[in-house]
Design an enzyme around this catalytic site. Sequence first.
Site, PDB file in Angstrom:
ATOM      1  CG  HIS A 188      53.561 -19.008  50.315  1.00 11.76           C
ATOM      2  ND1 HIS A 188      53.198 -19.162  49.049  1.00 11.76           N
ATOM      3  CD2 HIS A 188      54.646 -18.529  51.149  1.00 11.76           C
ATOM      4  CE1 HIS A 188      54.949 -18.875  48.340  1.00 11.76           C
ATOM      5  NE2 HIS A 188      55.519 -18.881  50.305  1.00 11.76           N
ATOM      6  CG  HIS A 193      60.770 -14.954  45.439  1.00 12.71           C
ATOM      7  ND1 HIS A 193      59.999 -14.356  46.016  1.00 12.71           N
ATOM      8  CD2 HIS A 193      60.694 -15.880  46.902  1.00 12.71           C
ATOM      9  CE1 HIS A 193      58.676 -14.851  47.562  1.00 12.71           C
ATOM     10  NE2 HIS A 193      59.561 -15.662  47.435  1.00 12.71           N
ATOM     11  CG  ASP A 243      54.029 -25.112  23.075  1.00 14.74           C
ATOM     12  OD1 ASP A 243      55.129 -24.738  22.926  1.00 14.74           O
ATOM     13  OD2 ASP A 243      52.810 -25.903  23.489  1.00 14.74           O
ATOM     14  CE  LYS A 276      57.555 -19.004  44.258  1.00 10.30           C
ATOM     15  NZ  LYS A 276      57.982 -17.190  45.266  1.00 10.30           N
ATOM     16  CG  ASP A 291      37.707   1.361  44.017  1.00  7.61           C
ATOM     17  OD1 ASP A 291      37.747   1.323  45.188  1.00  7.61           O
ATOM     18  OD2 ASP A 291      38.578   2.394  43.377  1.00  7.61           O
ATOM     19  CE  LYS A 307      54.138 -15.181  48.250  1.00  7.53           C
ATOM     20  NZ  LYS A 307      54.816 -15.018  49.025  1.00  7.53           N
TER      21      LYS A 307
END
Length: 404
Positions: free
Chosen positions: A292, A114, A121, A116, A299, A294
């Site tokens: 979608h 899952h 380089d 991404k 603080d 996350k």
Amino acid sequence: MTAVAWTSGNSLELLENGEAFFPAVFDAIRAAQRSVVLETFIIFEDAVGRELQRAAIEAAQRGVRVDITVDGYGSADLTAEFIDAMTSAGVAFHVFDPRPKRLGMRTNLFRRLHRKIVVIDDALAFVGGINFSADHLADYGPTAKQDYAVSIRGPLVEHIARFEAQILQPVRPRFSWRGLRRKRAPAADEPGDSAAALVVRDNDRHKNDIETHYRIGLRAAQREIFIANAYFFPGYRFLRDLRNAAKRGVRVHLILQGEPDMPFARFVATMLYDYLLSGGVHIYEYCERPLHGKVATMDGVWSTVGSSNLDPLSLALNLEANVLINDREFSSILQQRLEALIENHCQLMRRQTAPRRKIQRVLVGVFVFHFLRRFPSWAGWLPARKPELRSVPAPMDEQAGEQP
């Protein structure tokens, strides 16, 4: 939990939605001189997927080493023609846990790749929750997704490049992390001043790392917490930390889906509303389009951006990656973006407006809560072969009976 390796001297940029993420990634691929490593849950054969395909082919044709890895479940519908166009041009294309469909259905549901991650380089990296699909663009329509990623320059990129080299080792034995053979630039030449770390979740040595670092942040927070998460159903200890933070005077803001892409996701999250609201947690449902994201910030200093939801799949089964960030400027920008969501597109949940606790709902809720909390352990008992990473051979190699 394994201690994460914090690095200083990083430059970070928050990328919101596909409008910011895709141009940044595609421009970076087109400017790549040596290597492109891309790992994602989903690539669709839509406008975004085709642009990625073109950029990858162009890079490979000019001599750049290009590795693309997708999940066998999330990207199961890619056609052979789409993949062959890349492998014929020299792109190395890998699939995590590929399995054929059974009776027209995908069977490799659990322990998904899952993450991404993109590394260019060994100098520029992207980490977040955005897949390569057009539904991350606003012009997709009412079901376009709200999401985030971060671009990174600096020492953390070396850690991410090393991690990806280890992942690709089984399918590319000669794959090496170029940064290991390159001297580090002096500190004065570092591109920024942000401290950051990569934290991953797997089914081996890092089973609870992402959740643990979230909980460390919750327990350390003194003033304010913002969490925006698409699929929210964490364990009791996480929920208790949220409530305890609110009870000691921390302002806790939880942004969840109000217009979910999967209605069941909102249903299970609402099972937790009474417990959290009664403890002083502020819950907002994002009603503009499916959420979608996350991300979290605490603080105005500590932040995280990545692929991990706060649900049983992400916290106990899937392979995930988040970036932890200790930087006041970045965290302030992320907090401002989340405050704008709350101000303009969210509905505040109150105990009297939360879904009513009818007896049928309570009974269903109790069942759902206990089923989902035990589901990862039960899934671990099921017979399953170890997921593998498999390379797709180029058409000419396939005809010659050679392995890539």
